[in-house]
Design a protein around this motif. Structure first.
Motif, PDB file in Angstrom:
ATOM      1  N   ARG A  30      31.523   9.129 -32.193  1.00 20.90           N
ATOM      2  CA  ARG A  30      30.103   8.509 -32.446  1.00 20.90           C
ATOM      3  C   ARG A  30      29.953   7.290 -33.380  1.00 20.90           C
ATOM      4  NH1 ARG A  30      25.546   8.688 -30.266  1.00 20.90           N
ATOM      5  NH2 ARG A  30      26.162  10.701 -29.710  1.00 20.90           N
ATOM      6  N   ARG A  31      31.003   7.050 -33.975  1.00 19.71           N
ATOM      7  CA  ARG A  31      31.005   5.512 -34.632  1.00 19.71           C
ATOM      8  C   ARG A  31      31.210   4.602 -33.507  1.00 19.71           C
ATOM      9  NH1 ARG A  31      33.924   7.699 -39.355  1.00 19.71           N
ATOM     10  NH2 ARG A  31      35.819   6.786 -38.561  1.00 19.71           N
ATOM     11  N   THR A  32      32.179   5.129 -32.797  1.00 25.78           N
ATOM     12  CA  THR A  32      32.592   4.005 -31.673  1.00 25.78           C
ATOM     13  C   THR A  32      31.331   3.673 -30.651  1.00 25.78           C
ATOM     14  OG1 THR A  32      34.889   4.676 -31.648  1.00 25.78           O
ATOM     15  CG2 THR A  32      34.067   3.664 -29.505  1.00 25.78           C
ATOM     16  N   ASN A  87      33.899  -5.281 -27.932  1.00 23.21           N
ATOM     17  CA  ASN A  87      33.858  -6.511 -28.743  1.00 23.21           C
ATOM     18  C   ASN A  87      32.903  -7.599 -28.124  1.00 23.21           C
ATOM     19  OD1 ASN A  87      35.518  -8.001 -26.669  1.00 23.21           O
ATOM     20  ND2 ASN A  87      37.086  -7.156 -27.532  1.00 23.21           N
ATOM     21  N   GLU A  88      32.877  -8.627 -28.780  1.00 15.69           N
ATOM     22  CA  GLU A  88      31.886  -9.809 -28.469  1.00 15.69           C
ATOM     23  C   GLU A  88      32.026 -10.298 -27.022  1.00 15.69           C
ATOM     24  OE1 GLU A  88      30.510 -14.194 -29.863  1.00 15.69           O
ATOM     25  OE2 GLU A  88      31.288 -13.055 -31.214  1.00 15.69           O
ATOM     26  N   ALA A 113      25.298  -0.791 -30.380  1.00 16.08           N
ATOM     27  CA  ALA A 113      24.489  -1.853 -31.551  1.00 16.08           C
ATOM     28  C   ALA A 113      24.985  -3.238 -31.192  1.00 16.08           C
ATOM     29  CB  ALA A 113      25.005  -1.422 -32.777  1.00 16.08           C
ATOM     30  N   ALA A 114      26.306  -3.249 -30.651  1.00 17.07           N
ATOM     31  CA  ALA A 114      26.613  -4.638 -30.040  1.00 17.07           C
ATOM     32  C   ALA A 114      26.032  -5.259 -28.785  1.00 17.07           C
ATOM     33  CB  ALA A 114      28.053  -4.694 -29.747  1.00 17.07           C
ATOM     34  N   ASP A 148      28.144   4.247 -31.540  1.00 17.27           N
ATOM     35  CA  ASP A 148      27.002   3.665 -32.200  1.00 17.27           C
ATOM     36  C   ASP A 148      27.261   2.079 -32.226  1.00 17.27           C
ATOM     37  OD1 ASP A 148      25.713   6.186 -32.434  1.00 17.27           O
ATOM     38  OD2 ASP A 148      26.356   6.278 -34.403  1.00 17.27           O
ATOM     39  N   ALA A 149      28.434   1.738 -32.449  1.00 21.31           N
ATOM     40  CA  ALA A 149      28.946   0.347 -32.780  1.00 21.31           C
ATOM     41  C   ALA A 149      28.687  -0.468 -31.513  1.00 21.31           C
ATOM     42  CB  ALA A 149      30.575   0.204 -33.357  1.00 21.31           C
ATOM     43  N   SER A 150      29.094   0.290 -30.350  1.00 22.61           N
ATOM     44  CA  SER A 150      29.234  -0.435 -28.923  1.00 22.61           C
ATOM     45  C   SER A 150      27.586  -0.557 -28.779  1.00 22.61           C
ATOM     46  CB  SER A 150      29.843   0.286 -28.112  1.00 22.61           C
ATOM     47  OG  SER A 150      31.249   0.318 -28.166  1.00 22.61           O
ATOM     48  N   LYS A 158      36.858   2.421 -26.122  1.00 24.72           N
ATOM     49  CA  LYS A 158      36.769   1.863 -27.656  1.00 24.72           C
ATOM     50  C   LYS A 158      35.573   1.059 -27.651  1.00 24.72           C
ATOM     51  CE  LYS A 158      39.800  -2.352 -26.220  1.00 24.72           C
ATOM     52  NZ  LYS A 158      40.806  -2.994 -26.521  1.00 24.72           N
ATOM     53  N   VAL A 159      35.546   0.496 -28.957  1.00 24.72           N
ATOM     54  CA  VAL A 159      34.245  -0.283 -29.241  1.00 24.72           C
ATOM     55  C   VAL A 159      34.384  -1.491 -28.477  1.00 24.72           C
ATOM     56  CG1 VAL A 159      33.408  -1.505 -31.265  1.00 24.72           C
ATOM     57  CG2 VAL A 159      34.369   0.901 -31.793  1.00 24.72           C
TER      58      VAL A 159
END
Length: 158
Positions: free
Chosen positions: A77-79, A13-14, A85-86, A81-83, A10-11
């Motif tokens: 792909r969204r998951t 988080n901080e 990017a984080a 890309d977000a990871s 999963k994505v």
């Protein structure tokens, strides 16, 4: 450069980003974030994990969940890309890859070899049923990838 293949479900988080980037402080690291493809049997295993944790409402949702029109490659792909990017926002070097196909561990091994990785970190939610029988990602990767594998639990911010 110390290269870490980071397998996620999963994505990030901080808290997860801070966790994995702090493991090798003082060492220049890069991350290859890997998101395995979804397997049908995972729904049942997730439901069993939810029952073991007395999350009965979530267990029912896991079994009843129907794939939507956006499930699959676009959501993965969204998951991913977000990871990535984080991690980059924290100052880390990071790229992302998915593992299409039936057995993501074969692809994981190829990714480790292609990037000359030093370590694999598996960062997932607890999967108690799989872990008891050593069928979780980390246990299976340890037998397959040829580098050290570290199992960590993702932070839950819900």
């Amino acid at each position: 450069m110390y290269t870490i293949v980071l397998l996620i479900e999963k994505v990030l988080n901080e808290a997860d980003v801070k966790f994995v980037t702090s493991l090798h402080e003082g060492v220049e690291t890069s991350f290859v974030v890997v998101l395995p493809g979804k397997a049908d049997h995972r729904k049942l295993l997730q439901a069993l994990d939810d029952v073991a944790l007395v999350r009965l409402d979530e267990a029912a949702e896991d079994i009843e969940e129907k794939p939507g029109p956006d499930d699959g490659a676009t959501a993965a792909r969204r998951t991913l890309d977000a990871s990535v990017a984080a991690l980059r926002a924290s100052g880390a070097n990071a790229v992302g890859e998915t593992t299409p196909g039936r057995d993501p561990l074969d692809t994981l091994k190829q990714i480790v070899e292609r990037h000359d990785a030093d370590e694999v970190i598996v960062l997932t939610d607890p999967h108690f049923i799989e872990e008891v029988f050593h069928r979780d990602w980390a246990s299976r990767a340890r037998q397959n990838v040829g580098v050290p594998v570290l199992k960590l639990f993702a932070h839950d911010v819900s």
